[in-house]
Design a protein around this motif. Structure first.
Motif, PDB file in Angstrom:
ATOM      1  N   HIS A   1       0.788  -1.228   0.000  1.00 40.55           N
ATOM      2  CA  HIS A   1       0.000   0.000   0.000  1.00 40.55           C
ATOM      3  C   HIS A   1       0.821   1.280   0.000  1.00 40.55           C
ATOM      4  CE1 HIS A   1      -3.435  -2.534   0.847  1.00 40.55           C
ATOM      5  NE2 HIS A   1      -2.821  -3.028   1.915  1.00 40.55           N
ATOM      6  N   GLY A   2       2.108   1.193   0.332  1.00 42.89           N
ATOM      7  CA  GLY A   2       2.887   2.395   0.592  1.00 42.89           C
ATOM      8  C   GLY A   2       3.592   3.015  -0.576  1.00 42.89           C
ATOM      9  N   GLY A   3       3.867   2.271  -1.594  1.00 41.05           N
ATOM     10  CA  GLY A   3       4.607   2.827  -2.718  1.00 41.05           C
ATOM     11  C   GLY A   3       6.046   3.137  -2.335  1.00 41.05           C
ATOM     12  N   GLY A   4       6.946   2.999  -3.261  1.00 39.78           N
ATOM     13  CA  GLY A   4       8.338   3.317  -2.986  1.00 39.78           C
ATOM     14  C   GLY A   4       9.017   2.249  -2.164  1.00 39.78           C
ATOM     15  N   ARG A   5      10.096   2.654  -1.549  1.00 42.42           N
ATOM     16  CA  ARG A   5      10.930   1.736  -0.768  1.00 42.42           C
ATOM     17  C   ARG A   5      10.680   1.954   0.717  1.00 42.42           C
ATOM     18  NH1 ARG A   5      15.863   0.154  -3.697  1.00 42.42           N
ATOM     19  NH2 ARG A   5      16.884   0.207  -1.676  1.00 42.42           N
TER      20      ARG A   5
ATOM     21  N   ALA B   1       3.217   6.512   1.353  1.00 43.01           N
ATOM     22  CA  ALA B   1       1.785   6.710   1.167  1.00 43.01           C
ATOM     23  C   ALA B   1       1.237   7.709   2.180  1.00 43.01           C
ATOM     24  CB  ALA B   1       1.045   5.394   1.294  1.00 43.01           C
ATOM     25  N   PRO B   2       0.393   8.614   1.734  1.00 39.85           N
ATOM     26  CA  PRO B   2      -0.251   9.519   2.679  1.00 39.85           C
ATOM     27  C   PRO B   2      -1.386   8.796   3.405  1.00 39.85           C
ATOM     28  CG  PRO B   2      -1.053   9.928   0.467  1.00 39.85           C
ATOM     29  CD  PRO B   2       0.012   8.871   0.351  1.00 39.85           C
ATOM     30  N   GLY B   3      -1.925   9.448   4.394  1.00 42.20           N
ATOM     31  CA  GLY B   3      -3.075   8.899   5.095  1.00 42.20           C
ATOM     32  C   GLY B   3      -2.687   8.049   6.277  1.00 42.20           C
ATOM     33  N   THR B   4      -3.701   7.695   7.030  1.00 42.04           N
ATOM     34  CA  THR B   4      -3.514   6.889   8.218  1.00 42.04           C
ATOM     35  C   THR B   4      -4.166   5.536   8.004  1.00 42.04           C
ATOM     36  OG1 THR B   4      -3.557   8.869   9.584  1.00 42.04           O
ATOM     37  CG2 THR B   4      -3.952   6.782  10.697  1.00 42.04           C
ATOM     38  N   PRO B   5      -3.411   4.464   8.152  1.00 38.14           N
ATOM     39  CA  PRO B   5      -4.032   3.149   8.015  1.00 38.14           C
ATOM     40  C   PRO B   5      -4.980   2.887   9.176  1.00 38.14           C
ATOM     41  CG  PRO B   5      -1.777   2.934   8.760  1.00 38.14           C
ATOM     42  CD  PRO B   5      -2.003   4.391   8.487  1.00 38.14           C
ATOM     43  N   HIS B   6      -5.930   2.025   8.950  1.00 37.55           N
ATOM     44  CA  HIS B   6      -6.890   1.702  10.002  1.00 37.55           C
ATOM     45  C   HIS B   6      -6.893   0.202  10.261  1.00 37.55           C
ATOM     46  CE1 HIS B   6      -9.133   0.987   6.299  1.00 37.55           C
ATOM     47  NE2 HIS B   6      -9.872   0.152   6.996  1.00 37.55           N
ATOM     48  N   VAL B   7      -7.319  -0.135  11.448  1.00 39.04           N
ATOM     49  CA  VAL B   7      -7.406  -1.537  11.846  1.00 39.04           C
ATOM     50  C   VAL B   7      -8.694  -2.111  11.274  1.00 39.04           C
ATOM     51  CG1 VAL B   7      -7.576  -3.135  13.779  1.00 39.04           C
ATOM     52  CG2 VAL B   7      -6.126  -1.105  13.970  1.00 39.04           C
ATOM     53  N   ALA B   8      -8.554  -3.147  10.464  1.00 42.48           N
ATOM     54  CA  ALA B   8      -9.715  -3.841   9.926  1.00 42.48           C
ATOM     55  C   ALA B   8     -10.008  -5.043  10.819  1.00 42.48           C
ATOM     56  CB  ALA B   8      -9.431  -4.309   8.502  1.00 42.48           C
ATOM     57  N   HIS B   9     -11.256  -5.276  11.024  1.00 44.21           N
ATOM     58  CA  HIS B   9     -11.665  -6.431  11.830  1.00 44.21           C
ATOM     59  C   HIS B   9     -12.267  -7.461  10.885  1.00 44.21           C
ATOM     60  CE1 HIS B   9     -10.740  -4.450  15.595  1.00 44.21           C
ATOM     61  NE2 HIS B   9     -11.223  -3.356  15.045  1.00 44.21           N
TER      62      HIS B   9
END
Length: 130
Positions: free
Chosen positions: A48-52, A72-80
């Motif tokens: 999801h992050g792109g790049g290295r 990658a911009p943004g904040t990842p979220h916890v998926a249940h």
């Protein structure tokens, strides 16, 4: 340490972390948890992050701090997700198993996801824990 943007990056990160933990004499249970969590963070960064992705490991007397930065911009979220799901459980594992964790946004296009594990002192040979 900067990792290649490939699926093998998680393997590389685990190898590096295992070496650091072994040299720091961290107990095996903590090492196994750390290896699982770093694998999840690096895999997320690659997918999801792109790049290295960049890996940072800081071992202190009382804790281990591991962070993975990506582009990658943004904040990842916890998926249940359901237990049977093959994807989407990485941050749930981090949230469940880490002593502490979080996300640190940087210049708007990057972020760092980190976790900490409290270090359990080794029992010297011949002594039993109380």
């Amino acid at each position: 340490m900067t990792l290649d943007p490939a699926e093998l990056s998680a393997h590389t990160a685990r190898d590096v972390l295992r070496t650091v933990c072994t040299e720091a004499r961290i107990v095996s249970e903590t090492i196994e948890t750390a290896l699982l969590l770093v694998s999840e963070l690096v895999t997320n960064a690659v997918v999801h992050g792109g790049g290295r992705p960049a890996l940072d490991i800081d071992v202190r007397p009382d804790l281990m701090h591991v962070s993975v930065s990506d582009n990658a911009p943004g904040t990842p979220h916890v998926a249940h997700e359901p237990v049977t799901s093959e994807h989407g459980r990485g941050l749930f594992l981090v949230e469940t198993l880490a002593s502490r964790w979080g996300v640190q946004p940087s210049d708007g296009n990057n972020k760092t996801v980190w976790f900490e594990l409290d270090r359990v002192p080794r029992t010297p040979p011949g002594l039993r824990p109380v």
